[in-house]
Design a protein around this motif. Structure first.
Motif, PDB file in Angstrom:
ATOM      1  N   ALA A   1      33.253 -20.574  13.756  1.00  0.00           N
ATOM      2  CA  ALA A   1      32.081 -20.712  13.724  1.00  0.00           C
ATOM      3  C   ALA A   1      31.477 -19.326  13.686  1.00  0.00           C
ATOM      4  N   TRP A   2      31.899 -18.194  14.273  1.00  0.00           N
ATOM      5  CA  TRP A   2      31.392 -16.564  14.470  1.00  0.00           C
ATOM      6  C   TRP A   2      31.853 -16.227  13.387  1.00  0.00           C
ATOM      7  N   ARG A   3      32.443 -16.784  12.568  1.00  0.00           N
ATOM      8  CA  ARG A   3      32.688 -15.389  11.693  1.00  0.00           C
ATOM      9  C   ARG A   3      32.250 -15.759  10.586  1.00  0.00           C
ATOM     10  N   ASP A   4      31.988 -17.432  10.014  1.00  0.00           N
ATOM     11  CA  ASP A   4      31.291 -17.759   8.815  1.00  0.00           C
ATOM     12  C   ASP A   4      29.644 -18.332   8.888  1.00  0.00           C
ATOM     13  N   TYR A   5      29.609 -17.619  10.040  1.00  0.00           N
ATOM     14  CA  TYR A   5      28.433 -18.248  10.126  1.00  0.00           C
ATOM     15  C   TYR A   5      26.997 -16.930  10.699  1.00  0.00           C
ATOM     16  N   THR A   6      27.758 -15.842  10.739  1.00  0.00           N
ATOM     17  CA  THR A   6      27.052 -15.017  11.081  1.00  0.00           C
ATOM     18  C   THR A   6      27.544 -13.811  10.436  1.00  0.00           C
ATOM     19  N   TRP A   7      28.839 -13.528  10.477  1.00  0.00           N
ATOM     20  CA  TRP A   7      29.433 -12.531   9.562  1.00  0.00           C
ATOM     21  C   TRP A   7      28.662 -12.015   8.235  1.00  0.00           C
ATOM     22  N   PRO A   8      29.034 -12.800   7.305  1.00  0.00           N
ATOM     23  CA  PRO A   8      28.657 -12.948   6.435  1.00  0.00           C
ATOM     24  C   PRO A   8      26.833 -11.965   5.774  1.00  0.00           C
ATOM     25  N   TYR A   9      26.011 -12.679   6.522  1.00  0.00           N
ATOM     26  CA  TYR A   9      24.593 -12.390   6.386  1.00  0.00           C
ATOM     27  C   TYR A   9      23.859 -11.037   7.359  1.00  0.00           C
ATOM     28  N   GLY A  10      25.090 -11.192   8.574  1.00  0.00           N
ATOM     29  CA  GLY A  10      24.808  -9.344   8.654  1.00  0.00           C
ATOM     30  C   GLY A  10      25.107  -8.424   8.140  1.00  0.00           C
ATOM     31  N   PHE A  11      26.687  -8.689   8.062  1.00  0.00           N
ATOM     32  CA  PHE A  11      27.350  -7.820   6.742  1.00  0.00           C
ATOM     33  C   PHE A  11      26.473  -7.253   5.660  1.00  0.00           C
ATOM     34  N   GLY A  12      25.679  -8.523   5.249  1.00  0.00           N
ATOM     35  CA  GLY A  12      25.633  -8.625   3.766  1.00  0.00           C
ATOM     36  C   GLY A  12      23.835  -8.018   3.840  1.00  0.00           C
ATOM     37  N   ILE A  13      22.971  -8.263   4.832  1.00  0.00           N
ATOM     38  CA  ILE A  13      21.923  -6.495   4.717  1.00  0.00           C
ATOM     39  C   ILE A  13      22.205  -5.626   5.657  1.00  0.00           C
ATOM     40  N   ILE A  14      23.269  -5.257   5.565  1.00  0.00           N
ATOM     41  CA  ILE A  14      23.496  -4.169   6.834  1.00  0.00           C
ATOM     42  C   ILE A  14      24.195  -2.798   5.123  1.00  0.00           C
ATOM     43  N   PHE A  15      25.526  -3.829   3.676  1.00  0.00           N
ATOM     44  CA  PHE A  15      25.617  -2.916   3.272  1.00  0.00           C
ATOM     45  C   PHE A  15      24.330  -3.107   1.998  1.00  0.00           C
ATOM     46  N   MET A  16      23.726  -4.020   1.268  1.00  0.00           N
ATOM     47  CA  MET A  16      22.530  -3.993   1.123  1.00  0.00           C
ATOM     48  C   MET A  16      21.569  -2.846   1.419  1.00  0.00           C
ATOM     49  N   ALA A  17      21.277  -2.697   3.064  1.00  0.00           N
ATOM     50  CA  ALA A  17      20.184  -1.542   3.092  1.00  0.00           C
ATOM     51  C   ALA A  17      21.200   0.013   2.930  1.00  0.00           C
ATOM     52  N   ALA A  18      22.260   0.041   3.329  1.00  0.00           N
ATOM     53  CA  ALA A  18      23.013   1.189   3.037  1.00  0.00           C
ATOM     54  C   ALA A  18      22.940   0.882   1.977  1.00  0.00           C
ATOM     55  N   GLY A  19      23.420   0.214   1.034  1.00  0.00           N
ATOM     56  CA  GLY A  19      22.861   0.763  -1.049  1.00  0.00           C
ATOM     57  C   GLY A  19      22.377   1.202  -1.544  1.00  0.00           C
ATOM     58  N   ALA A  20      20.440   0.577  -0.491  1.00  0.00           N
ATOM     59  CA  ALA A  20      19.399   0.925  -1.463  1.00  0.00           C
ATOM     60  C   ALA A  20      18.788   3.057  -1.001  1.00  0.00           C
ATOM     61  N   ALA A  21      19.339   3.040   0.259  1.00  0.00           N
ATOM     62  CA  ALA A  21      19.781   4.121   0.851  1.00  0.00           C
ATOM     63  C   ALA A  21      20.306   5.512   0.211  1.00  0.00           C
ATOM     64  N   HIS A  22      21.255   4.854  -0.953  1.00  0.00           N
ATOM     65  CA  HIS A  22      21.648   5.726  -1.340  1.00  0.00           C
ATOM     66  C   HIS A  22      20.884   6.689  -2.636  1.00  0.00           C
ATOM     67  N   PHE A  23      19.965   5.559  -2.636  1.00  0.00           N
ATOM     68  CA  PHE A  23      18.725   6.234  -3.610  1.00  0.00           C
ATOM     69  C   PHE A  23      17.373   6.741  -2.911  1.00  0.00           C
ATOM     70  N   LEU A  24      17.333   5.640  -2.175  1.00  0.00           N
ATOM     71  CA  LEU A  24      15.574   6.387  -1.165  1.00  0.00           C
ATOM     72  C   LEU A  24      15.744   7.874  -0.667  1.00  0.00           C
ATOM     73  N   VAL A  25      17.218   8.765   0.169  1.00  0.00           N
ATOM     74  CA  VAL A  25      17.283   9.551   0.495  1.00  0.00           C
ATOM     75  C   VAL A  25      18.950  10.357  -0.184  1.00  0.00           C
ATOM     76  N   SER A  26      19.419   9.689  -1.084  1.00  0.00           N
ATOM     77  CA  SER A  26      20.215  10.233  -2.551  1.00  0.00           C
ATOM     78  C   SER A  26      20.683  11.533  -1.829  1.00  0.00           C
ATOM     79  N   ASP A  27      20.005  12.480  -1.248  1.00  0.00           N
ATOM     80  CA  ASP A  27      20.331  13.619  -0.962  1.00  0.00           C
ATOM     81  C   ASP A  27      20.837  14.022   0.059  1.00  0.00           C
TER      82      ASP A  27
END
Length: 306
Positions: A159-185
Protein backbone atom coordinates in the motif's frame (compact mmCIF):
# COMPACT_ATOMS: atom_id res chain seq x y z
CA UNK A 1 20.57 83.18 20.02
CA UNK A 2 22.54 86.42 19.44
CA UNK A 3 26.19 85.89 20.24
CA UNK A 4 27.52 87.58 23.36
CA UNK A 5 30.60 88.65 21.40
CA UNK A 6 28.70 91.79 20.41
CA UNK A 7 28.46 92.86 24.07
CA UNK A 8 32.12 92.42 24.93
CA UNK A 9 34.21 94.94 22.95
CA UNK A 10 35.03 97.03 26.05
CA UNK A 11 34.57 94.32 28.66
CA UNK A 12 37.30 93.99 31.31
CA UNK A 13 37.29 90.89 33.40
CA UNK A 14 38.52 90.37 36.89
CA UNK A 15 38.18 86.82 38.18
CA UNK A 16 38.62 86.34 41.89
CA UNK A 17 38.08 83.45 44.20
CA UNK A 18 37.66 84.02 47.93
CA UNK A 19 40.15 86.85 47.83
CA UNK A 20 43.05 84.48 47.30
CA UNK A 21 43.26 84.26 43.53
CA UNK A 22 42.83 87.03 41.01
CA UNK A 23 43.66 87.80 37.44
CA UNK A 24 43.33 91.47 36.45
CA UNK A 25 42.92 92.34 32.78
CA UNK A 26 43.82 95.87 31.54
CA UNK A 27 43.52 97.18 28.03
CA UNK A 28 46.51 99.00 26.49
CA UNK A 29 46.77 99.85 22.78
CA UNK A 30 44.83 96.83 21.54
CA UNK A 31 46.46 94.36 23.94
CA UNK A 32 45.29 92.83 27.18
CA UNK A 33 47.77 92.75 30.06
CA UNK A 34 47.46 90.28 32.89
CA UNK A 35 48.39 91.11 36.44
CA UNK A 36 49.27 87.88 38.25
CA UNK A 37 50.56 89.54 41.40
CA UNK A 38 48.15 87.50 43.50
CA UNK A 39 48.71 83.72 43.68
CA UNK A 40 46.31 81.69 41.57
CA UNK A 41 44.99 78.59 43.30
CA UNK A 42 43.51 76.55 40.52
CA UNK A 43 42.59 73.59 42.69
CA UNK A 44 40.29 75.67 44.93
CA UNK A 45 37.94 76.73 42.21
CA UNK A 46 34.49 75.21 41.88
CA UNK A 47 34.38 72.36 39.41
CA UNK A 48 31.39 73.80 37.55
CA UNK A 49 33.11 77.12 36.73
CA UNK A 50 34.80 77.36 33.33
CA UNK A 51 37.70 79.87 33.38
CA UNK A 52 40.17 80.66 30.67
CA UNK A 53 43.67 80.27 32.15
CA UNK A 54 46.07 82.70 30.56
CA UNK A 55 49.73 81.72 30.45
CA UNK A 56 51.24 84.81 28.84
CA UNK A 57 51.37 88.47 29.87
CA UNK A 58 50.21 89.85 26.52
CA UNK A 59 47.41 88.46 24.32
CA UNK A 60 45.55 89.46 21.26
CA UNK A 61 42.48 91.34 22.41
CA UNK A 62 40.07 89.69 19.97
CA UNK A 63 41.24 86.19 20.96
CA UNK A 64 40.66 86.95 24.66
CA UNK A 65 37.17 88.27 24.02
CA UNK A 66 36.28 85.21 21.94
CA UNK A 67 37.45 82.83 24.65
CA UNK A 68 35.73 84.71 27.47
CA UNK A 69 32.52 85.03 25.47
CA UNK A 70 32.46 81.34 24.69
CA UNK A 71 32.83 80.45 28.36
CA UNK A 72 30.07 82.86 29.39
CA UNK A 73 27.76 81.42 26.75
CA UNK A 74 28.35 77.91 28.12
CA UNK A 75 27.44 78.90 31.70
CA UNK A 76 24.62 81.45 31.26
CA UNK A 77 21.10 80.77 30.00
CA UNK A 78 19.86 82.11 26.70
CA UNK A 79 18.71 85.72 26.69
CA UNK A 80 15.01 86.11 25.90
CA UNK A 81 14.78 83.29 23.40
CA UNK A 82 14.39 79.60 23.75
CA UNK A 83 17.25 77.70 22.34
CA UNK A 84 16.27 76.04 19.11
CA UNK A 85 17.48 72.47 18.98
CA UNK A 86 17.50 70.85 15.61
CA UNK A 87 16.41 67.26 16.10
CA UNK A 88 18.72 64.67 14.68
CA UNK A 89 17.15 62.29 12.23
CA UNK A 90 16.76 58.77 13.62
CA UNK A 91 19.56 56.50 12.66
CA UNK A 92 18.29 53.89 10.28
CA UNK A 93 20.34 50.76 9.86
CA UNK A 94 20.63 49.96 6.17
CA UNK A 95 19.01 46.68 5.19
CA UNK A 96 21.27 43.71 4.89
CA UNK A 97 21.63 42.73 1.28
CA UNK A 98 22.35 39.11 0.58
CA UNK A 99 25.67 38.85 -1.09
CA UNK A 100 25.74 37.11 -4.42
CA UNK A 101 28.99 35.54 -3.36
CA UNK A 102 27.59 33.88 -0.25
CA UNK A 103 28.32 30.50 -1.84
CA UNK A 104 32.01 31.31 -1.49
CA UNK A 105 31.68 30.56 2.23
CA UNK A 106 31.67 26.83 1.40
CA UNK A 107 35.30 25.82 1.20
CA UNK A 108 36.31 24.24 -2.07
CA UNK A 109 38.88 21.45 -2.38
CA UNK A 110 42.40 21.87 -3.65
CA UNK A 111 42.31 21.09 -7.41
CA UNK A 112 45.36 18.88 -6.98
CA UNK A 113 43.32 16.59 -4.68
CA UNK A 114 40.53 15.94 -7.20
CA UNK A 115 40.15 12.84 -9.34
CA UNK A 116 40.46 15.09 -12.39
CA UNK A 117 44.10 15.77 -11.47
CA UNK A 118 45.03 12.10 -11.79
CA UNK A 119 46.41 10.40 -14.86
CA UNK A 120 43.86 9.29 -17.50
CA UNK A 121 44.14 5.64 -16.44
CA UNK A 122 43.56 6.41 -12.77
CA UNK A 123 40.60 8.62 -13.66
CA UNK A 124 39.00 5.71 -15.51
CA UNK A 125 39.60 3.40 -12.57
CA UNK A 126 38.14 5.98 -10.16
CA UNK A 127 35.01 6.47 -12.29
CA UNK A 128 34.42 2.72 -12.56
CA UNK A 129 34.95 2.30 -8.82
CA UNK A 130 32.42 5.01 -7.99
CA UNK A 131 29.84 3.43 -10.30
CA UNK A 132 30.39 0.04 -8.67
CA UNK A 133 30.07 1.63 -5.23
CA UNK A 134 26.68 3.16 -6.14
CA UNK A 135 25.37 -0.08 -7.65
CA UNK A 136 26.51 -2.12 -4.65
CA UNK A 137 24.94 0.37 -2.27
CA UNK A 138 21.68 0.27 -4.23
CA UNK A 139 21.62 -3.52 -3.92
CA UNK A 140 22.08 -3.24 -0.16
CA UNK A 141 19.17 -0.82 0.13
CA UNK A 142 17.01 -3.23 -1.87
CA UNK A 143 17.73 -5.78 0.86
CA UNK A 144 16.73 -3.23 3.48
CA UNK A 145 13.38 -2.66 1.75
CA UNK A 146 12.89 -6.42 1.46
CA UNK A 147 13.44 -6.72 5.20
CA UNK A 148 10.94 -3.93 5.91
CA UNK A 149 8.41 -5.62 3.65
CA UNK A 150 8.82 -8.92 5.51
CA UNK A 151 8.43 -7.47 9.01
CA UNK A 152 5.38 -5.34 8.19
CA UNK A 153 1.91 -6.91 8.17
CA UNK A 154 0.72 -8.24 4.83
CA UNK A 155 -0.26 -5.50 2.42
CA UNK A 156 1.23 -2.59 4.35
CA UNK A 157 4.38 -2.24 2.31
CA UNK A 158 2.46 -2.75 -0.96
CA UNK A 159 0.00 0.00 0.00
CA UNK A 160 2.84 2.37 0.86
CA UNK A 161 4.62 1.57 -2.40
CA UNK A 162 1.64 1.59 -4.75
CA UNK A 163 -0.32 4.56 -3.38
CA UNK A 164 2.44 7.02 -2.43
CA UNK A 165 5.60 6.39 -4.44
CA UNK A 166 4.15 6.93 -7.95
CA UNK A 167 2.61 10.32 -7.09
CA UNK A 168 5.54 11.63 -5.12
CA UNK A 169 8.15 10.53 -7.63
CA UNK A 170 5.98 11.68 -10.52
CA UNK A 171 5.75 15.23 -9.19
CA UNK A 172 9.47 15.32 -8.37
CA UNK A 173 10.52 14.19 -11.83
CA UNK A 174 8.11 16.54 -13.60
CA UNK A 175 9.50 19.47 -11.62
CA UNK A 176 13.09 18.38 -12.31
CA UNK A 177 12.35 18.01 -16.02
CA UNK A 178 10.87 21.52 -16.20
CA UNK A 179 13.93 22.89 -14.38
CA UNK A 180 16.15 21.59 -17.19
CA UNK A 181 14.58 24.27 -19.38
CA UNK A 182 13.84 27.01 -16.86
CA UNK A 183 17.37 27.07 -15.44
CA UNK A 184 19.17 25.20 -18.19
CA UNK A 185 22.53 26.89 -17.58
CA UNK A 186 22.77 25.26 -14.15
CA UNK A 187 22.21 21.79 -15.61
CA UNK A 188 24.52 22.34 -18.56
CA UNK A 189 27.29 23.12 -16.10
CA UNK A 190 27.26 19.56 -14.72
CA UNK A 191 27.08 17.67 -18.02
CA UNK A 192 30.38 15.79 -18.36
CA UNK A 193 32.19 17.07 -21.47
CA UNK A 194 33.00 14.62 -24.20
CA UNK A 195 36.17 12.71 -23.32
CA UNK A 196 35.96 13.19 -19.56
CA UNK A 197 37.67 10.71 -17.20
CA UNK A 198 40.68 10.10 -19.35
CA UNK A 199 38.68 9.68 -22.57
CA UNK A 200 36.26 7.15 -21.02
CA UNK A 201 33.15 9.32 -21.45
CA UNK A 202 32.29 9.27 -25.15
CA UNK A 203 28.52 9.51 -25.17
CA UNK A 204 27.45 10.92 -28.54
CA UNK A 205 24.99 13.76 -29.18
CA UNK A 206 23.36 12.78 -32.49
CA UNK A 207 21.61 15.64 -34.24
CA UNK A 208 23.10 18.40 -32.09
CA UNK A 209 24.77 19.95 -35.16
CA UNK A 210 21.50 20.11 -37.06
CA UNK A 211 19.75 21.54 -34.03
CA UNK A 212 22.61 24.04 -33.67
CA UNK A 213 23.01 23.38 -29.95
CA UNK A 214 26.02 22.47 -27.86
CA UNK A 215 26.91 19.06 -26.52
CA UNK A 216 25.93 20.12 -23.00
CA UNK A 217 22.61 21.62 -24.14
CA UNK A 218 21.74 18.46 -26.08
CA UNK A 219 22.05 16.20 -23.04
CA UNK A 220 20.42 18.76 -20.77
CA UNK A 221 17.31 19.00 -22.94
CA UNK A 222 16.70 15.36 -23.74
CA UNK A 223 17.08 14.31 -20.11
CA UNK A 224 14.69 17.11 -19.11
CA UNK A 225 12.08 15.87 -21.57
CA UNK A 226 12.57 12.28 -20.38
CA UNK A 227 12.22 13.24 -16.72
CA UNK A 228 9.07 15.31 -17.28
CA UNK A 229 7.47 12.69 -19.50
CA UNK A 230 8.42 9.81 -17.21
CA UNK A 231 7.01 11.58 -14.16
CA UNK A 232 3.74 12.35 -15.95
CA UNK A 233 3.45 8.77 -17.18
CA UNK A 234 4.09 7.44 -13.67
CA UNK A 235 1.22 9.51 -12.23
CA UNK A 236 -1.05 8.62 -15.16
CA UNK A 237 -0.38 4.91 -14.66
CA UNK A 238 -1.12 5.08 -10.94
CA UNK A 239 -4.36 6.98 -11.50
CA UNK A 240 -5.87 5.09 -14.43
CA UNK A 241 -3.87 1.87 -14.73
CA UNK A 242 -3.93 1.94 -18.54
CA UNK A 243 -0.20 1.26 -18.49
CA UNK A 244 1.19 -0.84 -15.63
CA UNK A 245 3.06 1.33 -13.17
CA UNK A 246 6.06 -0.98 -13.55
CA UNK A 247 6.70 0.38 -17.06
CA UNK A 248 7.31 4.06 -16.20
CA UNK A 249 9.07 2.95 -13.01
CA UNK A 250 11.55 0.89 -15.03
CA UNK A 251 12.07 3.74 -17.52
CA UNK A 252 12.76 6.23 -14.74
CA UNK A 253 15.12 3.77 -13.07
CA UNK A 254 17.16 3.52 -16.26
CA UNK A 255 17.07 7.30 -16.59
CA UNK A 256 18.45 7.61 -13.06
CA UNK A 257 21.37 5.42 -14.05
CA UNK A 258 21.89 7.54 -17.19
CA UNK A 259 22.17 10.82 -15.29
CA UNK A 260 24.30 9.44 -12.46
CA UNK A 261 27.54 10.35 -14.31
CA UNK A 262 26.55 14.01 -13.98
CA UNK A 263 26.59 13.60 -10.21
CA UNK A 264 29.90 11.77 -10.37
CA UNK A 265 31.31 14.57 -12.54
CA UNK A 266 30.45 17.08 -9.81
CA UNK A 267 32.54 15.05 -7.38
CA UNK A 268 35.53 14.23 -9.56
CA UNK A 269 35.84 17.73 -11.07
CA UNK A 270 34.24 19.87 -8.36
CA UNK A 271 31.71 21.09 -10.92
CA UNK A 272 29.12 23.53 -9.57
CA UNK A 273 25.67 24.26 -10.96
CA UNK A 274 26.07 27.94 -10.11
CA UNK A 275 23.30 30.50 -9.84
CA UNK A 276 21.29 30.17 -6.64
CA UNK A 277 22.27 26.52 -6.23
CA UNK A 278 24.88 26.25 -3.45
CA UNK A 279 27.90 24.07 -4.13
CA UNK A 280 27.98 20.66 -2.51
CA UNK A 281 30.36 20.47 0.46
CA UNK A 282 33.39 18.41 -0.42
CA UNK A 283 33.65 15.48 0.11
CA UNK A 284 30.91 14.58 2.60
CA UNK A 285 28.16 16.31 0.70
CA UNK A 286 28.89 14.14 -2.33
CA UNK A 287 28.85 11.03 -0.16
CA UNK A 288 25.41 11.98 1.13
CA UNK A 289 24.21 12.54 -2.40
CA UNK A 290 25.53 9.14 -3.45
CA UNK A 291 23.58 7.50 -0.62
CA UNK A 292 20.43 9.34 -1.74
CA UNK A 293 21.06 8.05 -5.26
CA UNK A 294 21.29 4.51 -3.90
CA UNK A 295 17.97 4.87 -2.07
CA UNK A 296 16.22 6.18 -5.19
CA UNK A 297 17.56 3.40 -7.39
CA UNK A 298 16.50 0.75 -4.86
CA UNK A 299 13.00 2.22 -4.56
CA UNK A 300 12.52 2.22 -8.33
CA UNK A 301 13.75 -1.34 -8.37
CA UNK A 302 11.09 -2.29 -5.81
CA UNK A 303 8.46 -0.34 -7.75
CA UNK A 304 9.42 -2.15 -10.97
CA UNK A 305 9.80 -5.70 -9.61
CA UNK A 306 6.83 -6.09 -7.30
Amino acid sequence: MMSLHYFLPFFFVTVSYIGKASLAFTYNNGNVNVNRSVPFHKNRMPSNLNVVVLQQNTFDFKTILDQVGNNIEKNLPSFGKDEVVTPKPPSVKPPTVASSSSNDAIERPDPSSLVSSLSPTLQQVAFASICAFILLGSYEFVQVFNFVEDVLPDGWFAAWRDYTWPYGFGIIFMAAGAAHFLVSDQFKAIVPPYGTWGGLWKVPSPGSDKLNISYEAYHCYWTGIAEFGGGALLIWSALFGIVPVQVPAALLGVLLLAVTPANIYQFTHDAEMGGDVPPIPYPWGHLGRAVAQMVLLSMFYKLTFQ
